[in-house]
Design an enzyme around this catalytic site. Structure first.
Site, PDB file in Angstrom:
ATOM      1  N   GLU A 171       1.048  -1.024   0.438  1.00  0.00           N
ATOM      2  CA  GLU A 171      -0.117   0.206   0.332  1.00  0.00           C
ATOM      3  C   GLU A 171       0.693   1.408  -0.454  1.00  0.00           C
ATOM      4  OE1 GLU A 171      -2.853   0.189   3.279  1.00  0.00           O
ATOM      5  OE2 GLU A 171      -3.565   1.761   1.876  1.00  0.00           O
ATOM      6  N   MET A 307       0.353  -2.881   9.250  1.00  0.00           N
ATOM      7  CA  MET A 307      -0.292  -2.958   7.437  1.00  0.00           C
ATOM      8  C   MET A 307      -1.060  -3.973   7.263  1.00  0.00           C
ATOM      9  SD  MET A 307      -1.055  -1.883   4.800  1.00  0.00           S
ATOM     10  CE  MET A 307      -2.409  -2.899   3.625  1.00  0.00           C
ATOM     11  N   ASN A 309      -2.657  -6.347   5.444  1.00  0.00           N
ATOM     12  CA  ASN A 309      -3.057  -7.183   4.154  1.00  0.00           C
ATOM     13  C   ASN A 309      -3.879  -8.500   4.267  1.00  0.00           C
ATOM     14  OD1 ASN A 309      -0.517  -6.125   3.403  1.00  0.00           O
ATOM     15  ND2 ASN A 309       0.345  -7.375   4.696  1.00  0.00           N
ATOM     16  N   GLU A 342      -6.106  -2.678  12.446  1.00  0.00           N
ATOM     17  CA  GLU A 342      -5.728  -3.596  11.327  1.00  0.00           C
ATOM     18  C   GLU A 342      -6.357  -5.197  11.063  1.00  0.00           C
ATOM     19  OE1 GLU A 342      -3.824  -2.372   9.667  1.00  0.00           O
ATOM     20  OE2 GLU A 342      -2.374  -1.128  11.229  1.00  0.00           O
TER      21      GLU A 342
HETATM   22 ZN    ZN Z   1      -5.497   2.299   8.554  1.00  0.00          ZN
END
Ligand code: ZN
Length: 787
Positions: A171, A307, A309, A342
């Protein structure tokens, strides 16, 4: 993605350095490729008529040479005959490109346009006809030196051995640096990933591993299950020597935490927290987490905070690993919030994704907001609500500058996209969602977001989709629940709008997402009549940035006569509401659920200050914090004289809650910091002594132990540090005694929530000891040299 502070800075630098590159190229009718031949596409966004359906990706990193090779076969759907297929690729050497047909593969030519990070696949002999095709690409590159794309990481073991790993961070626009792809969030596809590795490593990816094949050269090849339909920026794979611990959630999802082997004992808190939170979201969103597993990996070299994912979220080590011996209570709060963030993205962002990066806030505002909703319920002992206000205050401080931008802002190139990851997308996004939830009621809001997630699963959305879901559901919800808002009907004519009008969520929220800034509401009470005015709150005098701003503001208020929350939707620049009786005071923005600042004209502030002095507990602690915040903001734009704000702050001597106390410090400390810089010593000391006096009762009450809630511990930490740095006698004497005990004990390495106090004390103590040793010398010198 969760940002780390350092990332914001580097993104900003990146933007300044590179935005010229893209701006310079934009608008050209014919771009030229790396060989100066015409490139067959002139836009930074890819054509919409070629859509990827499925990627078959083989990736093979070499952790000795720090390079990687790969093969990708992409099934594409061509909606309209085209001469060339345009897709993204960045810094990849393409060694082979073919079109796989029913009979035999046909070679394709490639052309690259570096400025837009695009390649074109074409052949002089044919064009791509409407229908499905498979392109086959072989490529290689160096593992990236940065913290994005497919990048190399390293860590050192306790014995000093350096070990390498390779990890991904895609990202926003970095998947294209790992494999050729259609790297825009709306090009969702399924991914079947294989990873080649040496036997000393493992590999993990979005999906569970199906099998491992042994290859002739001794290498192993892991094959992962095919993903659900998803955006490229959510693809992830890690090749490393990590260890993991696992647990199954109540909903049957296998959760694992991966870390470097020597830190595996610090993974347990994250594992339990992730299990609790994933189960919570499954229930809250009423949509099962769609993958069979979720891994959380602590990466030694990681730039952003974390992150999301899909199926494999990645974190900084400090954001995931909790050492019961050494970590503090605020570390625990931070880890819980980042996991909550997340995992919320697995629905907001992964299942339903913004169409384009201009609506990044749909991902980030929601994830930030859900941190508070989820942790508040799953971990009530962390009292996470105490910290929500601060998010809104921080967002307002950025949003009150002329440099702010609307939450939803047009962006095109990677540099502009990077800039979207800021306080406005994250914090203002969360604050306006909180305001909307309060306005619609938590139940209607929840029903609306479930409707939104269910209607757009595996698809992409724009703001309007969310507002439609919330409008439809809240109308339905109100019909079903006849008693909705009925308590306001009798009490306030001001709530008339709410009973009779249909709620147009889009009309309200467009005013908060499509224009920057936020309103200053000026209130004037005359008898039973309350005049309301709105204008943009701006820190700098710039009339061009204050005119033509109008919000639909969901106002709430309580009065000296009624603590029942009343509501009024202010749609125009000026309006009047009528109270059923005369009141001593009126307080707007109840519990700071709204994203606006309030100014009380005439005797409005005096009446509130008087009430705070008489009995501050009639206001909630959030209301007290918001009064402190607002009055000092108004001082900064000279709407209120400083002495009035200082008069208000005097009530703090009776305050004991963390938010108003912290807010009091936040507003008052900068004054003496400024004096320190300007050599105004006498005034500075006067102010410091005044502050110690204000908080004396609270400081004296602190226990010097490490018990209580996270809030209590953090407040204690804050107060004692302040008191000791200000040389408050009882603080210094206790600190000196405890410092000696601590120094003499064996416990120095053990963790404690008071570690920062201890460290500060150590410094103070060293200064005191130094001073004690040197005072006689100094005195003698002065005596000898006195003029
Ligand atoms: Zn975020």
């Amino acid at each position: 993605m969760l940002l780390a502070q350092s990332c914001c800075l580097s993104c900003f630098t990146f933007a300044i350095l590179f935005c010229g590159l893209f701006v310079g190229n934009h608008g050209m009718t014919v771009n030229t490729d790396t060989n100066a031949s015409p490139f067959p596409w002139d836009k930074i966004r890819l054509p919409e008529t070629v859509k990827p359906q499925h990627y078959d990706l083989l990736i093979h990193p070499n952790l000795t040479s720090l390079t990687f090779t790969g093969v990708v076969q992409i099934l594409i759907e061509v909606e309209q005959d085209t001469r060339a297929i345009i897709l993204h690729s960045k810094n990849l050497q393409i060694s082979k490109a073919q079109l796989l047909g029913s009979r035999h593969p046909q070679d394709l030519q490639t052309s690259e346009f570096e400025a837009y990070e695009q390649i074109a696949l074409f052949s002089d002999g044919f064009s791509f006809e409407k229908g499905n095709h498979v392109v086959h690409l072989e490529f290689s590159a160096n593992l990236s030196d940065s913290f994005h794309g497919f990048y190399k990481g390293r860590y050192t073991t306790n014995s000093g051995e350096v070990r390498m790993l390779a990890s991904t961070q895609f990202e926003a626009t970095h998947a294209r640096a790992a494999f050729p792809c259609f790297d825009e969030p709306a090009f969702k596809a399924n991914f079947t990933i294989r990873v080649r590795r040496e036997s000393r490593h493992i590999s993990i990816s979005n999906m569970p591993k199906l099998r491992t094949a042994e290859l002739a050269d001794g290498l192993l090849e892991d094959q992962f299950d095919t993903t659900v339909k998803m955006s490229t920026y959510l693809v992830a794979f890690i090749i490393c020597d990590f260890q993991s611990i696992s647990k199954t959630s109540q909903h049957g999802i296998e959760i694992s935490v991966y870390t470097v082997p020597e830190k595996i004992s610090q993974a347990e808190y994250a594992l339990n927290t992730a299990v609790t939170l994933l189960d919570f979201y499954d229930d809250y969103f009423d949509i099962p987490y769609p993958l069979p597993k979720h891994d959380l990996a602590a990466i030694p070299d990681f730039q952003s905070g974390a992150m999301e994912n899909w199926g494999l979220s990645t974190y900084r080590e400090s954001g995931l690993l909790f050492d019961p011996e050494k970590s503090s209570s605020s570390d625990k709060l931070g880890i819980t919030k980042v996991i909550a963030h997340e995992l919320a993205h697995q629905w907001f962002g992964n299942l339903v994704t913004m169409q384009w990066w201009n609506d990044l806030w749909l991902n980030e505002g929601f994830a930030k907001f859900m941190e508070y909703v989820s942790v508040n319920i799953t971990h009530p002992e962390l009292q996470v609500d105490d910290y929500f206000l601060e998010k809104c205050f921080t967002a307002m401080s950025v949003d009150s500058l002329t440099s702010s931008h609307p939450i939803s802002t047009p962006v095109e190139n990677p540099a502009e996209i990077s800039e979207m990851f800021d306080d406005v997308s994250y914090r203002k996004g969360a604050c306006i969602l909180n305001m909307l939830r309060d306005f619609l009621t938590p139940e209607a809001f929840k029903a609306g977001i479930i409707h939104y997630l269910k209607s757009h699963s595996y698809q992409n959305t724009v703001n309007a989709h969310l507002w439609e879901s919330l409008t439809n559901v809240s109308d339905l919800w109100r019909l079903k629940h006849d008693g909705f808002c009925s308590k306001f009907r009798a009490k306030s004519p001001a709530s008339k709008w709410f009973m009779e009008d249909s709620v147009d969520v889009r009309a309200i929220m467009d005013t908060w997402t499509l224009q920057e800034g936020f309103p200053l509401i000026t209130v004037e009470v005359k008898g039973q009549e309350v005049t309301l005015k709105q204008e943009r709150f701006l820190r700098e005098a710039n009339t061009s940035k204050t005119t033509n701003f109008l919000w639909q503001v969901p106002l709430t208020y309580i009065t000296s006569h009624s603590s029942a929350v009343q509501r009024f939707l202010l749609k125009s620049e000026k309006d009047v509401l009528y109270l059923p009786e005369k009141v001593d005071w009126i307080k707007f923005n109840v519990d700071l659920r709204g994203y606006y600042i309030v100014h009380y004209e005439s005797r409005g502030w005096d009446a509130l200050i008087n009430q705070l002095q008489q009995n501050h507990s009639v206001f909630s602690s959030n209301d007290r914090a918001s009064l402190i915040h607002d009055i000092f903001q108004l001082v900064s734009i000279e709407k209120v004289p400083l002495d009035k704000a200082l008069n208000l702050s005097l009530y703090l001597s009776k305050e004991s809650e963390i938010m108003p106390v912290t807010q009091g410090f936040n507003e008052l400390v900068p004054f003496y910091k400024l004096m320190e810089k300007r050599n105004m010593e006498e005034l500075e000391n006067q102010l410091k002594n005044h502050l110690v006096k204000i908080f004396k009762t609270l400081i004296d009450r602190q226990s010097w132990s490490d018990d209580g809630s996270v809030s209590e511990r953090m407040l204690r930490n804050y107060l004692l540090l302040f008191a000791c740095v200000r040389r408050y006698p009882s603080c210094i004497s206790t600190a000196t005694r405890l410092f000696q005990q601590w120094k003499e004990s064996d416990a120095q390495d053990q963790g404690s929530g008071l570690r920062s106090v201890q460290q500060a004390l150590q410094k103070i103590q060293q200064n005191i000891l130094w001073m004690d040793r040197n005072v006689p010398l100094l005195k003698a010198w002065l005596d000898r040299n006195s003029l």
